[in-house]
Design a protein around this motif. Structure first.
Motif, PDB file in Angstrom:
ATOM      1  N   GLY A  97      16.651  11.157   7.238  1.00  0.00           N
ATOM      2  CA  GLY A  97      15.216  11.027   7.493  1.00  0.00           C
ATOM      3  C   GLY A  97      14.361  11.743   6.463  1.00  0.00           C
ATOM      4  N   ILE A  98      14.982  12.152   5.345  1.00  0.00           N
ATOM      5  CA  ILE A  98      14.244  12.858   4.285  1.00  0.00           C
ATOM      6  C   ILE A  98      13.776  11.848   3.232  1.00  0.00           C
ATOM      7  CG2 ILE A  98      14.367  14.725   2.561  1.00  0.00           C
ATOM      8  CD1 ILE A  98      15.021  15.731   5.356  1.00  0.00           C
ATOM      9  N   ALA A  99      12.491  11.891   2.901  1.00  0.00           N
ATOM     10  CA  ALA A  99      11.965  10.990   1.872  1.00  0.00           C
ATOM     11  C   ALA A  99      12.439  11.462   0.499  1.00  0.00           C
ATOM     12  CB  ALA A  99      10.444  10.983   1.922  1.00  0.00           C
TER      13      ALA A  99
ATOM     14  N   THR B 298       0.817  -1.215   0.000  1.00  0.00           N
ATOM     15  CA  THR B 298       0.000   0.000   0.000  1.00  0.00           C
ATOM     16  C   THR B 298       0.851   1.265   0.000  1.00  0.00           C
ATOM     17  OG1 THR B 298      -0.188  -0.236   2.396  1.00  0.00           O
ATOM     18  CG2 THR B 298      -2.009  -1.059   1.084  1.00  0.00           C
ATOM     19  N   GLY B 299       2.158   1.113   0.160  1.00  0.00           N
ATOM     20  CA  GLY B 299       3.000   2.300   0.110  1.00  0.00           C
ATOM     21  C   GLY B 299       4.472   1.945   0.148  1.00  0.00           C
ATOM     22  N   ILE B 300       5.268   2.763  -0.522  1.00  0.00           N
ATOM     23  CA  ILE B 300       6.721   2.581  -0.499  1.00  0.00           C
ATOM     24  C   ILE B 300       7.346   3.966  -0.351  1.00  0.00           C
ATOM     25  CG2 ILE B 300       8.749   1.793  -1.783  1.00  0.00           C
ATOM     26  CD1 ILE B 300       7.004  -0.150  -3.285  1.00  0.00           C
ATOM     27  N   VAL B 301       8.274   4.098   0.589  1.00  0.00           N
ATOM     28  CA  VAL B 301       8.981   5.366   0.756  1.00  0.00           C
ATOM     29  C   VAL B 301      10.480   5.068   0.841  1.00  0.00           C
ATOM     30  CG1 VAL B 301       9.158   7.506   2.101  1.00  0.00           C
ATOM     31  CG2 VAL B 301       7.007   6.225   2.124  1.00  0.00           C
ATOM     32  N   VAL B 302      11.271   5.818   0.083  1.00  0.00           N
ATOM     33  CA  VAL B 302      12.729   5.706   0.164  1.00  0.00           C
ATOM     34  C   VAL B 302      13.212   6.895   0.977  1.00  0.00           C
ATOM     35  CG1 VAL B 302      14.886   5.560  -1.121  1.00  0.00           C
ATOM     36  CG2 VAL B 302      12.785   4.614  -2.113  1.00  0.00           C
ATOM     37  N   ILE B 303      13.948   6.605   2.050  1.00  0.00           N
ATOM     38  CA  ILE B 303      14.306   7.635   3.039  1.00  0.00           C
ATOM     39  C   ILE B 303      15.826   7.705   3.176  1.00  0.00           C
ATOM     40  CG2 ILE B 303      14.034   8.287   5.477  1.00  0.00           C
ATOM     41  CD1 ILE B 303      11.473   6.258   5.284  1.00  0.00           C
TER      42      ILE B 303
END
Lengths: 97, 97
Positions: free
Chosen positions: A28-30, A19-24
């Motif tokens: 801590g910045i996406a 349901t979601g993917i975030v690369v950080i």
């Protein structure tokens, strides 16, 4: 980094119930996300602290060891953290019943 | 609590490649362990901080949600945290190749 991230993203996107993917990044910045702006900020900040805690715990137990993957199951969904050198990938998955 | 802990312990002990199990109360005190004294203290203290961080992160994202299981993979082994109301169980597993 870019080709490698794309490859990992493709692999995660092909999994079921994502349901979601975030690369950080390590601050801590996406740097890439499939979530909306507010959710991205919230997840990035919190998952950065969880990633850092996991890293510290593993190193504290054995300085030669390294944290390679974390899966957090909750009542509502699962969160996976996949650390790389300069960033980490967070994947949100809704468990199939 | 006792019968329930014993039941969970049996289930974990029947899993493959388990190298240690520690039951830790909410103050970070090991109330049951298969590891030696020093390792038990070290793991109990660190895993209590990781459990607490996971709990906080999940609650902060959604106050109606709850953290039910955590699996931490490292280069050398895997750690599983299984939270219950008054304690949590930590299981150390060496991955089979």
């Amino acid at each position: 980094m870019s080709a490698e991230v794309e490859e990992l993203l493709k692999r995660f996107q092909s999994m079921k119930n994502i349901t979601g993917i975030v690369v950080i990044d390590n601050d801590g910045i996406a740097i890439k996300t499939t979530l909306d702006y507010n959710l991205t900020l919230h997840y990035a900040a919190l998952m950065q602290t969880l990633r850092e805690k996991a890293r510290q715990v593993v190193l504290d137990l054995d300085a030669t060891n390294e944290f390679t993957f974390l899966r957090l199951r909750t009542e509502l969904h699962e969160v996976m953290l996949c650390p790389q050198e300069d960033y980490f990938i967070m994947v949100l998955q809704t468990p199939s019943d």
